[in-house]
Design a protein around this motif. Structure first.
Motif, PDB file in Angstrom:
ATOM      1  N   PHE A  86       0.840  -1.188   0.000  1.00 49.75           N
ATOM      2  CA  PHE A  86       0.000   0.000   0.000  1.00 49.75           C
ATOM      3  C   PHE A  86       0.877   1.242   0.000  1.00 49.75           C
ATOM      4  O   PHE A  86       1.900   1.280   0.687  1.00 49.75           O
ATOM      5  CB  PHE A  86      -0.916   0.025   1.235  1.00 49.75           C
ATOM      6  N   GLU A  98      -2.367   5.590   1.379  1.00 47.13           N
ATOM      7  CA  GLU A  98      -3.392   4.563   1.613  1.00 47.13           C
ATOM      8  C   GLU A  98      -3.305   4.035   3.040  1.00 47.13           C
ATOM      9  O   GLU A  98      -4.329   3.824   3.689  1.00 47.13           O
ATOM     10  CB  GLU A  98      -3.223   3.397   0.635  1.00 47.13           C
ATOM     11  N   LYS A 113       0.499 -10.367   4.638  1.00 48.38           N
ATOM     12  CA  LYS A 113       0.605 -10.214   3.177  1.00 48.38           C
ATOM     13  C   LYS A 113       0.931 -11.540   2.499  1.00 48.38           C
ATOM     14  O   LYS A 113       0.353 -11.869   1.465  1.00 48.38           O
ATOM     15  CB  LYS A 113       1.666  -9.170   2.816  1.00 48.38           C
ATOM     16  N   ASP A 132      -9.015  -6.378  -2.243  1.00 50.57           N
ATOM     17  CA  ASP A 132      -9.046  -5.662  -3.509  1.00 50.57           C
ATOM     18  C   ASP A 132      -7.670  -5.616  -4.149  1.00 50.57           C
ATOM     19  O   ASP A 132      -7.530  -5.830  -5.359  1.00 50.57           O
ATOM     20  CB  ASP A 132      -9.557  -4.223  -3.319  1.00 50.57           C
ATOM     21  N   ARG A 133      -6.655  -5.359  -3.332  1.00 49.33           N
ATOM     22  CA  ARG A 133      -5.292  -5.224  -3.856  1.00 49.33           C
ATOM     23  C   ARG A 133      -4.765  -6.552  -4.377  1.00 49.33           C
ATOM     24  O   ARG A 133      -4.115  -6.625  -5.411  1.00 49.33           O
ATOM     25  CB  ARG A 133      -4.375  -4.677  -2.762  1.00 49.33           C
TER      26      ARG A 133
END
Length: 159
Positions: free
Chosen positions: A45, A49, A131, A154-155
């Motif tokens: 991010f 963000e 992550k 979303d990412r």
């Protein structure tokens, strides 16, 4: 006014981070969350963000401010008249590193570091682990706030 700072990269913020910030916010009048800018490292991010996500998940506390920082944490503290750094400790290995940092920061500026032991529920938790697990499709919904899980999904296009 009693001020403290909780520094980190927060890429992304986890429930473990949030626990430490919440506990600090109950001890101090004002808590800064300082989001580290590391030019040599590409985060999942962007800094903006992360600031937005942290702001949303800490809004309920009312005394948390979120800002980016670049450079020495003690300079961030001096500029804002913050006398204390609050850090969460997960394990003895964290203590070894964090003690050296605390002693260096105190030697440079007199800023104190307070260590808060992590809630055992989050003792294994790190942004990197979140992550990695999310990238491979593992369920991390219980490890991050809902807003963060949504952004992470979303990412990474996680289902």
């Amino acid at each position: 006014m009693r001020r403290a700072v909780c520094p980190g990269s927060f890429d992304p913020i986890t429930n473990g981070h949030l626990d430490i910030i919440a506990r600090a916010s109950s001890l101090y009048d004002e808590v800064y969350v300082a989001v580290m800018i590391n030019q040599s490292k590409k985060g999942l991010f962007e800094v903006e963000e992360r600031i937005d996500l942290i702001g949303r998940v800490t809004a309920e506390y009312g005394n948390v401010r979120v800002e980016a920082f670049h450079g020495l944490l003690v300079d961030f503290c001096k500029q804002r008249e913050i006398p204390a750094i609050v850090k969460g400790l997960r394990a003895v290995s964290d203590f070894d590193y964090e003690l050296q940092m605390a002693q260096m920061n105190h030697g440079l500026s007199g800023v104190e570091t307070l260590f808060i032991p992590t809630n055992p529920t989050y003792s294994f938790l790190s942004s990197s682990l979140v992550k990695e697990v999310a990238t491979w499709g593992g369920d991390v919904s219980h490890l991050v706030p809902p807003e963060v899980f949504s952004a992470l999904s979303d990412r990474l296009r996680v289902e």
